[in-house]
Design a protein around this motif. Structure first.
Motif, PDB file in Angstrom:
ATOM      1  N   THR A 270       0.841  -1.205   0.000  1.00  0.00           N
ATOM      2  CA  THR A 270       0.000   0.000   0.000  1.00  0.00           C
ATOM      3  C   THR A 270       0.870   1.247   0.000  1.00  0.00           C
ATOM      4  O   THR A 270       0.627   2.192  -0.759  1.00  0.00           O
ATOM      5  N   MET A 271       1.897   1.260   0.839  1.00  0.00           N
ATOM      6  CA  MET A 271       2.800   2.417   0.890  1.00  0.00           C
ATOM      7  C   MET A 271       3.598   2.550  -0.394  1.00  0.00           C
ATOM      8  O   MET A 271       3.891   3.658  -0.826  1.00  0.00           O
ATOM      9  N   GLU A 272       3.919   1.436  -1.017  1.00  0.00           N
ATOM     10  CA  GLU A 272       4.642   1.477  -2.283  1.00  0.00           C
ATOM     11  C   GLU A 272       3.797   2.160  -3.363  1.00  0.00           C
ATOM     12  O   GLU A 272       4.314   2.877  -4.209  1.00  0.00           O
ATOM     13  N   ILE A 273       2.482   1.967  -3.297  1.00  0.00           N
ATOM     14  CA  ILE A 273       1.576   2.552  -4.282  1.00  0.00           C
ATOM     15  C   ILE A 273       1.225   4.001  -3.934  1.00  0.00           C
ATOM     16  O   ILE A 273       1.222   4.874  -4.797  1.00  0.00           O
ATOM     17  N   LEU A 274       0.938   4.274  -2.662  1.00  0.00           N
ATOM     18  CA  LEU A 274       0.427   5.577  -2.250  1.00  0.00           C
ATOM     19  C   LEU A 274       1.490   6.627  -1.977  1.00  0.00           C
ATOM     20  O   LEU A 274       1.203   7.821  -2.050  1.00  0.00           O
ATOM     21  N   LYS A 275       2.686   6.207  -1.626  1.00  0.00           N
ATOM     22  CA  LYS A 275       3.742   7.163  -1.281  1.00  0.00           C
ATOM     23  C   LYS A 275       4.832   7.138  -2.333  1.00  0.00           C
ATOM     24  O   LYS A 275       4.985   6.169  -3.065  1.00  0.00           O
TER      25      LYS A 275
END
Length: 187
Positions: free
Chosen positions: A99-104
C-alpha cells in the motif's frame, strides 16, 4: 447401548473425511502462500526494495557463501516466537508495504533511519531459529561465548542480535542505497 444404523455411520465417516480433506487442503494452500511470499524473489518485487535485495544477495545470509544456503526474508523480518504473532506481522507487512509502495513516493522511505532502528525489523526469534545451538556451542568455547554471555544470561536489558551484528543480512547496504538515490535524510 445406542444403536447406530450403518447409513448414519457411513454419513458420519464421509462427513469426517470431507472435513479432513478440507482442513488438509486449506493448510496446504496457506502454508504454500506463506512460503511463496517470504523469499527474496517475492519481497524484492517492489521498486523501493531494489537496493535491499542487491545488498542481501551480496551477504552471507543472502547466499554469498560456499554452502549455497540462503535465508528467506521472513526468517529474519518476521517473528518466530509463535504462529499467531508470525501470521499477524506477516499480514500487516503484506498489507502496509505494498500500500505504501503505491500511495507514497518510494524515495520518501527513510531506509537509513530504518537501519538505525533495525531491532524493530529483525527478530531475535528468527536469528535463534537458525542459530538454535549458538548458546551451547559458544559456551563450549570460552572465547566465543564471551561476547554472547550478557545476551544469553540476560545481564543487560535491550540486547539484541542485530544490536551487535549491525550489518548482518545486507552487505554494503549504504552503498546500494546511495547508488539507487536513497540519500540519508537530514536530521
Amino acid at each position: 447401548i445406542i444403536m447406530v444404523s450403518k447409513a448414519k455411520l457411513l454419513k458420519a465417516v464421509v462427513f469426517a473425511g470431507i472435513i479432513g480433506v478440507f482442513v488438509t487442503i486449506s493448510w496446504a494452500v496457506v502454508d504454500t502462500g506463506i512460503h511463496a511470499t517470504g523469499d527474496y524473489e517475492f519481497c524484492t518485487g517492489c521498486h523501493s526494495h531494489i537496493p535491499i535485495g542487491t545488498s542481501f544477495r551480496e551477504d552471507i545470509h543472502g547466499g554469498n557463501n560456499s554452502a549455497g544456503w540462503r535465508a528467506t526474508c521472513s526468517q529474519c523480518h518476521i517473528p518466530h516466537d509463535n504462529a499467531l504473532h508470525y501470521l499477524w506481522v506477516k499480514g500487516v507487512h503484506g498489507v502496509v508495504d505494498p500500500t505504501m509502495e503505491i500511495l507514497k513516493d518510494p524515495y520518501d522511505i527513510d531506509w537509513h533511519g530504518n537501519r538505525e532502528r533495525r531491532e524493530h525489523y529483525v527478530y531475535d526469534s528468527g536469528c535463534l531459529e537458525c542459530h538454535k545451538f549458538l548458546q551451547e556451542t559458544s559456551e563450549a568455547n570460552r572465547k566465543s561465548f564471551r561476547p554472547h554471555r550478557k545476551y544469553f544470561n540476560k545481564e543487560e536489558e535491550g540486547l539484541s542480535c542485530v544490536g551487535c551484528h549491525k550489518h548482518v543480512g545486507h552487505a554494503n547496504l549504504g552503498i546500494h542505497l546511495k547508488e539507487q538515490g536513497w540519500e540519508k535524510k537530514d536530521e
